[in-house]
Enzyme design. Structure first.
Site, PDB file in Angstrom:
ATOM      1  N   CYS A   1      -3.412  -4.784 -10.875  1.00  0.00           N
ATOM      2  CA  CYS A   1      -1.755  -5.250  -9.639  1.00  0.00           C
ATOM      3  C   CYS A   1      -1.663  -4.003  -9.786  1.00  0.00           C
ATOM      4  O   CYS A   1       0.077  -4.269  -8.905  1.00  0.00           O
ATOM      5  CB  CYS A   1      -1.682  -6.348 -10.171  1.00  0.00           C
ATOM      6  SG  CYS A   1      -1.359  -6.768 -12.058  1.00  0.00           S
TER       7      CYS A   1
ATOM      8  N   CYS B   1       1.366 -11.428 -16.930  1.00  0.00           N
ATOM      9  CA  CYS B   1       3.473 -10.477 -16.466  1.00  0.00           C
ATOM     10  C   CYS B   1       2.912 -10.618 -18.834  1.00  0.00           C
ATOM     11  O   CYS B   1       4.266 -10.044 -19.130  1.00  0.00           O
ATOM     12  CB  CYS B   1       3.416 -10.934 -15.942  1.00  0.00           C
ATOM     13  SG  CYS B   1       3.540 -11.166 -13.924  1.00  0.00           S
TER      14      CYS B   1
END
Lengths: 212, 141
Positions: free
Chosen positions: B37, B107
């Site tokens: 990402c 994350c």
């Protein structure tokens, strides 16, 4: 297609996108030849041809045409083709969603020197965006970013060359019937695709910041 | 996708954004990233050499709101803890605190990795014996 009667078969009978075109699972593909096969098969399988056939055959023709389109779209693109092969060979390139389901990102981590490079670039991109917001332009910064873009695009070209080298290794393994032992080649391709995605994202970000 | 209030709060008012002197003996730096990402996260800690307490923590993250919130929260949590205590922070704690949806769990993993990498860097600089957890973090780099 049935080899004997030339009629449409259920799509479920087809093993994979390579098989759709009667190709072995090799990566160095003659794309012009692929396109010719695609048009030829399209004409044969098209639902119009089966307009008067049984409902079953009409359904198969529809499924086969859709499969053919997917197969062609995937195989004509070098990156999509390689990703697809890795998936077939049990090494799926995880999407963000898949990584999330596994609860962690893929174990392949970007090397530290690359992270540093990316971090620095992001700092510059942030500055560039701020400048643009303020209606200012810093020619030196712009120049740096344009240089960075060229550099990354050069890296993409180099990566694609390296990918092709791996294709040859893979194809040689297919020819030798030794794909089971080709783990290293698969790992290498996997890593190359990973890095490619990373750099492509960077190019996109740089382009956005430059307003190109 | 809707972000939780806590994510939005950390995103709008990130704590401890900034940078510590990387070359200082008392500072540990962790730089981690997720190629898929394009997130990059730098987390730094300043450790008191006497007490091994993390007295200061700074971060700078390029990424989505959840990545920023995860690292912001991580700096808040490590501050005041000893390095060994900080190593106990798990990504699942971050997920819980921020109510991260499944698609953003990575994350929190990144934030945990960043803590471990920063502590690993500090330990390396100061010749502190590696615990198993810290060794993993260094290997992950």
């Amino acid at each position: 297609m049935c080899a004997e009667c030339g009629k449409v078969q259920p799509a479920s009978a087809v093993q994979d996108y390579f098989a759709v075109f009667g190709l072995p699972r090799k990566l160095a593909i003659d794309t012009a030849g692929l396109e010719r096969s695609f048009y030829k098969l399209s004409r044969k399988l098209h639902p119009d041809v089966y307009a008067r056939a049984s409902a079953e055959e009409q359904q198969w023709s529809l499924e086969q045409t859709s499969l053919l389109n997917d197969a062609y779209r995937t195989l004509k693109n070098p990156v999509a083709r390689t990703e697809y092969l890795l998936k077939l060979e049990g090494k799926p390139v995880a999407s963000e969603e898949q990584a999330a389901q596994d609860g962690k990102p893929k174990d392949s981590r970007a090397p530290v020197d690359m992270l540093e490079e990316v971090f620095e670039l992001n700092m510059q991109l942030e500055e560039m965006r701020m400048n643009r917001k303020m209606g200012e332009d810093d020619p030196a910064l712009r120049g740096d970013l344009e240089k960075a873009r060229q550099q990354f695009e050069g890296q993409l070209t180099a990566l694609d060359e390296e990918l092709k080298t791996q294709w040859q290794q893979w194809d040689a393994a297919v020819d030798a019937g030794a794909t089971d032992g080709a783990e290293q080649v698969k790992d290498k391709m996997f890593a190359l695709l990973d890095r490619r995605r990373y750099i492509r994202n960077l190019v996109r970000d740089v382009n956005d910041a430059l307003g190109a | 996708m809707a972000y939780s209030d806590k994510v939005i709060d950390h995103y709008n008012n990130p704590r401890n954004v900034g940078q510590l002197d990387k070359s200082s003996e008392t500072v540990g730096t962790g730089l981690v990233g997720a190629p898929e990402c394009g997130d990059v996260m730098r987390l730094q800690i300043r450790v008191n050499p006497e007490t091994q307490v993390i007295e200061e923590a700074k971060f700078k993250t390029f990424g989505c709101g959840s990545a920023i919130a995860s690292s912001s929260l991580a700096t808040e949590w490590v501050k005041g803890k000893t390095v060994e205590e900080a190593l106990q922070i798990k990504n699942t704690d971050i997920v819980k605190e921020l109510s991260l949806p499944p698609v953003k769990i990575h994350c929190s993993v990144l934030a945990e990795d960043a803590i471990r990498a920063a502590i690993g860097d500090w330990k390396k600089k100061n010749g502190v014996a590696e615990t198993e957890a810290a060794t993993q973090a260094v290997a992950a780099q």
